[in-house]
Design a protein around this motif. Sequence first.
Motif, PDB file in Angstrom:
ATOM      1  N   ASP A  36       3.646  -2.678  12.056  1.00  0.00           N
ATOM      2  CA  ASP A  36       4.998  -2.647  12.320  1.00  0.00           C
ATOM      3  C   ASP A  36       6.077  -3.134  11.493  1.00  0.00           C
ATOM      4  N   PHE A  37       5.629  -4.040  10.841  1.00  0.00           N
ATOM      5  CA  PHE A  37       6.536  -4.663  10.027  1.00  0.00           C
ATOM      6  C   PHE A  37       6.825  -3.967   8.711  1.00  0.00           C
ATOM      7  N   LEU A  38       5.467  -3.201   8.213  1.00  0.00           N
ATOM      8  CA  LEU A  38       5.570  -2.436   7.024  1.00  0.00           C
ATOM      9  C   LEU A  38       6.509  -1.107   7.553  1.00  0.00           C
ATOM     10  N   GLY A  39       6.461  -0.761   8.581  1.00  0.00           N
ATOM     11  CA  GLY A  39       7.540   0.539   9.019  1.00  0.00           C
ATOM     12  C   GLY A  39       8.902   0.067   9.255  1.00  0.00           C
ATOM     13  N   LEU A  40       9.259  -1.268   9.058  1.00  0.00           N
ATOM     14  CA  LEU A  40      10.573  -1.740   9.263  1.00  0.00           C
ATOM     15  C   LEU A  40      11.525  -1.769   7.889  1.00  0.00           C
ATOM     16  N   THR A  41      10.646  -2.106   7.077  1.00  0.00           N
ATOM     17  CA  THR A  41      11.339  -2.372   5.748  1.00  0.00           C
ATOM     18  C   THR A  41      10.486  -2.074   4.556  1.00  0.00           C
ATOM     19  N   HIS A  42      10.980  -1.473   3.431  1.00  0.00           N
ATOM     20  CA  HIS A  42      10.188  -1.138   2.227  1.00  0.00           C
ATOM     21  C   HIS A  42      10.213  -2.583   1.511  1.00  0.00           C
ATOM     22  N   ILE A  43       8.876  -3.024   1.567  1.00  0.00           N
ATOM     23  CA  ILE A  43       8.533  -4.206   0.829  1.00  0.00           C
ATOM     24  C   ILE A  43       7.828  -4.176  -0.456  1.00  0.00           C
TER      25      ILE A  43
END
Lengths: 210, 140
Positions: free
Chosen positions: A119-126
């Motif tokens: 879910d975190f990966l889906g929120l931001t380009h890291i």
Amino acid sequence: MSRTDSTMTPQAEIAQRAVVAGAVLRQWADWPEENTSPPEFTADDVDSWLQKSQERLAAKRLSTADNEPTFSELDIMDALRHYHQGRLQKRIEELRQLAEEDAPDQEPLSLLSLRSFLDFLGLTHILRPNLVLTPTGNIRAKWKQVNRRHHISLEFLADRRVKYVVSVPDPRHTYLTTRAAGLATIDSVKDILRPFGLESWMISPHDSEA
Amino acid sequence: MTEVVVPNEDHIGRYCGGSHVDEDGDIDGTAFRLRPGEEALSVNWLEYLGQEGAEQIEALRAVYESKFRVGKTARIAKLSVGKMIEHVRTESPDSRVLKVLHETDLPIDPSHSGVHNIPEEHDLIADLIAEVVLETYSAR
């Protein structure tokens, strides 16, 4: 039982429930076809059989999940394939194997942690993090600099929660280290860590929000 | 029973499972976290095992081998007791003072020791310990 038609007679309703119950139970036992006739059964009997069959089904699902990836885990692993040319997926598969190697002192990879990480990966380009496991099987993502004392780390917990540890150079006295640790959600952690220079550590330049 | 404190000049070794070693080969702080129910971090007093560094590590590998299944990618982290205590004291927000006690586990693990005074919430402390790892070795 909401699936019955309100215009049914009580006997017809019992018959329908018995057919449903029989169909379910036949998966688990040798349920004779002729036992689906209504006169021997009350509605309570059928409800009780349905309840038992559902419990057995749930127990079977749990037992098969012990050693094999569940469908939802497979879904998550498949989704991870799309990030960083599949390198995150490959690393998590490696960590899963390492956790098995270190059992019983190491808990297996946590599916709930994996879900929060996705879910975190889906929120931001890291930028691609360095991944390890905590002893309890949670995923810990770390972004570090050449000096291994300096890093930002996020441990993914269940329900979109995250524990963070920050060890970064003090902005005004770079020979000193500023440190912080806390608990946040994956939705707010970016804002919480922004004063520590988050962008230069973990946010890809492609992320327009950062 | 009298407490035997491991001297600051001496060294300890910690078994670090492969899932706590990052992709660059560095030991992550997760290797120094307590497991549920643990009160002290389990380590070995290296000078108790022998005089030379290589001799100490060989002896420690033998201890691991006799106690549990050693992972292929597991590492031994070597730390200076004094440097670890000083680093945690100066860098932790509450100036935490760790204590390393010799807690022999006879007959198979006589050099066994424990790092005490680790708080319940200790992610930062564990990371601080990882920062002062001197050397690492294969655990098998």
